[in-house]
Write a protein that holds these residues in place. Structure first.
Motif, PDB file in Angstrom:
ATOM      1  N   TYR A 100     -60.943  18.184  -9.650  1.00 42.04           N
ATOM      2  CA  TYR A 100     -62.877  17.413  -9.821  1.00 42.04           C
ATOM      3  C   TYR A 100     -62.697  15.992  -9.465  1.00 42.04           C
ATOM      4  CZ  TYR A 100     -62.096  20.610 -13.941  1.00 42.04           C
ATOM      5  OH  TYR A 100     -61.708  21.268 -14.519  1.00 42.04           O
ATOM      6  N   GLU A 110     -69.964  14.176  -7.511  1.00 42.86           N
ATOM      7  CA  GLU A 110     -70.797  14.571  -6.556  1.00 42.86           C
ATOM      8  C   GLU A 110     -71.147  13.419  -5.445  1.00 42.86           C
ATOM      9  OE1 GLU A 110     -74.227  17.137  -6.203  1.00 42.86           O
ATOM     10  OE2 GLU A 110     -74.167  16.300  -8.111  1.00 42.86           O
ATOM     11  N   THR A 152     -79.843  13.926  -6.473  1.00 45.14           N
ATOM     12  CA  THR A 152     -78.145  14.358  -6.533  1.00 45.14           C
ATOM     13  C   THR A 152     -77.734  13.418  -7.822  1.00 45.14           C
ATOM     14  OG1 THR A 152     -77.627  13.086  -4.877  1.00 45.14           O
ATOM     15  CG2 THR A 152     -77.500  15.142  -5.016  1.00 45.14           C
ATOM     16  N   THR A 196     -74.084  10.173 -12.104  1.00 44.52           N
ATOM     17  CA  THR A 196     -73.402  11.409 -11.329  1.00 44.52           C
ATOM     18  C   THR A 196     -72.107  12.519 -11.774  1.00 44.52           C
ATOM     19  OG1 THR A 196     -73.429   9.323  -9.618  1.00 44.52           O
ATOM     20  CG2 THR A 196     -72.255  11.273  -8.800  1.00 44.52           C
ATOM     21  N   ARG A 197     -72.586  13.495 -11.699  1.00 45.50           N
ATOM     22  CA  ARG A 197     -71.692  14.247 -12.103  1.00 45.50           C
ATOM     23  C   ARG A 197     -70.608  14.773 -11.413  1.00 45.50           C
ATOM     24  NH1 ARG A 197     -76.044  19.189 -13.436  1.00 45.50           N
ATOM     25  NH2 ARG A 197     -74.406  20.001 -14.364  1.00 45.50           N
ATOM     26  N   TYR A 198     -69.595  15.090 -12.096  1.00 47.43           N
ATOM     27  CA  TYR A 198     -68.262  15.402 -11.743  1.00 47.43           C
ATOM     28  C   TYR A 198     -68.185  16.962 -11.485  1.00 47.43           C
ATOM     29  CZ  TYR A 198     -65.298  11.704 -12.869  1.00 47.43           C
ATOM     30  OH  TYR A 198     -64.353  10.254 -12.583  1.00 47.43           O
ATOM     31  N   ILE A 199     -67.705  17.611 -10.439  1.00 47.37           N
ATOM     32  CA  ILE A 199     -67.508  19.130  -9.498  1.00 47.37           C
ATOM     33  C   ILE A 199     -66.213  19.801  -9.716  1.00 47.37           C
ATOM     34  CG2 ILE A 199     -70.389  18.494  -8.612  1.00 47.37           C
ATOM     35  CD1 ILE A 199     -68.536  18.772  -5.711  1.00 47.37           C
ATOM     36  N   TYR A 224     -70.970  22.175 -11.035  1.00 53.27           N
ATOM     37  CA  TYR A 224     -70.582  20.999 -11.902  1.00 53.27           C
ATOM     38  C   TYR A 224     -70.275  21.491 -13.452  1.00 53.27           C
ATOM     39  CZ  TYR A 224     -74.259  19.766  -9.257  1.00 53.27           C
ATOM     40  OH  TYR A 224     -75.539  18.851  -8.569  1.00 53.27           O
ATOM     41  N   ASP A 227     -72.818  19.289 -17.799  1.00 56.84           N
ATOM     42  CA  ASP A 227     -74.521  18.368 -17.955  1.00 56.84           C
ATOM     43  C   ASP A 227     -74.156  16.976 -18.314  1.00 56.84           C
ATOM     44  OD1 ASP A 227     -75.807  20.353 -17.261  1.00 56.84           O
ATOM     45  OD2 ASP A 227     -76.418  20.586 -18.904  1.00 56.84           O
ATOM     46  N   GLY A 275     -69.670  12.877 -16.307  1.00 60.18           N
ATOM     47  CA  GLY A 275     -69.790  12.396 -15.343  1.00 60.18           C
ATOM     48  C   GLY A 275     -69.279  10.473 -15.110  1.00 60.18           C
TER      49      GLY A 275
END
Length: 72
Positions: A6, A9, A16, A30-33, A40, A43, A46
């Motif tokens: 992970y 992003e 983004t 900021t979200r983790y991918i 993702y 939701d 991050g």
């Protein structure tokens, strides 16, 4: 070179950045991918950019532990 499952992003403009689930500020989250799928994690997984005032940061490992413990 390190390869992580992970990562946060990369910032590529306002599309983004998201609303922080903790403080509600728009375009500060900021979200983790997943690096393998590009999807993702969730939701609310991050980090908020407002580190001095909000400090919200939910890592994928913490999210995974929460899911394993649910339901109580």
């Amino acid at each position: 070179m390190n390869h992580y499952k992970y990562k946060l992003e990369k910032h590529k403009g306002p599309a983004t950045k998201y609303t922080c689930p903790a403080c509600g500020q728009r375009r500060k989250f900021t979200r983790y991918i997943d690096t393998e799928t590009g999807a993702y994690v969730a939701d609310h997984v991050g980090r908020c950019d407002r580190q001095d005032s909000c400090t919200y940061h939910l890592r994928p490992s913490e999210y995974s532990r929460e899911r394993q413990q649910w339901p109580p």
